[in-house]
Scaffold this motif. Structure first.
Motif, short mmCIF file in Angstrom:
data_model
loop_
_atom_site.label_atom_id
_atom_site.label_comp_id
_atom_site.label_asym_id
_atom_site.label_seq_id
_atom_site.Cartn_x
_atom_site.Cartn_y
_atom_site.Cartn_z
N THR A 50 59.25 27.07 0.43
CA THR A 50 59.86 27.29 1.74
C THR A 50 59.32 26.32 2.77
N LEU A 51 58.02 26.14 2.82
CA LEU A 51 57.42 25.32 3.86
C LEU A 51 57.56 23.83 3.63
N ILE A 52 57.80 23.41 2.41
CA ILE A 52 57.94 21.98 2.11
C ILE A 52 59.37 21.49 2.40
N ASN A 53 60.32 22.42 2.45
CA ASN A 53 61.72 22.11 2.69
C ASN A 53 62.03 22.28 4.18
N LYS A 54 62.52 21.23 4.84
CA LYS A 54 62.75 21.27 6.28
C LYS A 54 63.67 22.40 6.72
N LYS A 55 64.78 22.55 6.04
CA LYS A 55 65.75 23.59 6.44
C LYS A 55 65.19 24.99 6.21
N LYS A 56 64.57 25.20 5.07
CA LYS A 56 63.99 26.51 4.78
C LYS A 56 62.85 26.81 5.74
N ARG A 57 62.03 25.80 6.03
CA ARG A 57 60.91 25.99 6.95
C ARG A 57 61.42 26.33 8.35
N PHE A 58 62.47 25.65 8.80
CA PHE A 58 63.04 25.92 10.11
C PHE A 58 63.53 27.37 10.20
N ARG A 59 64.26 27.82 9.17
CA ARG A 59 64.75 29.20 9.16
C ARG A 59 63.59 30.19 9.10
N TYR A 60 62.59 29.90 8.30
CA TYR A 60 61.44 30.78 8.19
C TYR A 60 60.71 30.87 9.53
N ASN A 61 60.50 29.73 10.18
CA ASN A 61 59.83 29.72 11.47
C ASN A 61 60.61 30.54 12.50
N GLN A 62 61.93 30.45 12.46
CA GLN A 62 62.75 31.26 13.36
C GLN A 62 62.54 32.74 13.06
N LYS A 63 62.50 33.07 11.80
CA LYS A 63 62.34 34.46 11.37
C LYS A 63 61.03 35.05 11.88
N ILE A 64 59.96 34.26 11.85
CA ILE A 64 58.66 34.78 12.29
C ILE A 64 58.33 34.35 13.73
N ASN A 65 59.35 33.84 14.43
CA ASN A 65 59.21 33.47 15.85
C ASN A 65 58.17 32.40 16.12
N ILE A 66 58.22 31.34 15.34
CA ILE A 66 57.36 30.19 15.60
C ILE A 66 58.25 29.08 16.12
N ASN A 67 57.92 28.58 17.29
CA ASN A 67 58.69 27.50 17.89
C ASN A 67 57.80 26.27 17.94
N LEU A 68 58.10 25.31 17.12
CA LEU A 68 57.33 24.06 17.09
C LEU A 68 58.07 22.94 17.80
N ASN A 69 59.07 23.32 18.61
CA ASN A 69 59.85 22.34 19.37
C ASN A 69 60.50 21.30 18.48
N SER A 70 61.04 21.73 17.37
CA SER A 70 61.76 20.80 16.49
C SER A 70 63.02 21.46 15.99
N SER A 71 63.96 20.65 15.60
CA SER A 71 65.21 21.14 15.06
C SER A 71 65.14 21.14 13.54
N VAL A 72 66.20 21.59 12.92
CA VAL A 72 66.24 21.67 11.47
C VAL A 72 66.10 20.30 10.81
N ASP A 73 66.53 19.22 11.50
CA ASP A 73 66.41 17.90 10.89
C ASP A 73 65.07 17.23 11.18
N GLY A 74 64.15 17.99 11.83
CA GLY A 74 62.81 17.48 12.04
C GLY A 74 62.63 16.69 13.31
N THR A 75 63.65 16.67 14.18
CA THR A 75 63.54 15.92 15.43
C THR A 75 63.36 16.83 16.60
#
Length: 75
Positions: A50-75
């Motif tokens: 999950t964490l190595i894949n950008k899209k899965k990591r983005f969705r997971y971060n949303q699920k646990i309410n982590i905002n790293l100021n990045s979009s799904v494509d890493g920008t």
């Protein structure tokens, strides 16, 4: 959460994720340690996948309410 499971920071790069995963697997792989249930190995593998894949990591971060100021494509 998956970050705690792997022992990494939320902003860890892929190398740190991979290194953490490999270190954990060496210890907890069912072939190496018969006393650890196989489901733990599966959970660690799922966390890493999950964490190595950008899209899965983005969705997971949303699920646990982590905002790293990045979009799904890493920008």
């Amino acid at each position: 959460n998956f970050y705690d499971l792997l022992g990494i920071d939320y902003d860890a790069d892929n190398k740190k994720k991979k290194d953490a995963y490999r270190n954990i697997i060496k210890i907890y792989h069912p072939d190496s340690n018969k006393n650890i249930p196989g489901r733990y190995f599966v959970k660690v593998k799922h966390a890493y996948d999950t964490l190595i894949n950008k899209k899965k990591r983005f969705r997971y971060n949303q699920k646990i309410n982590i905002n790293l100021n990045s979009s799904v494509d890493g920008t």
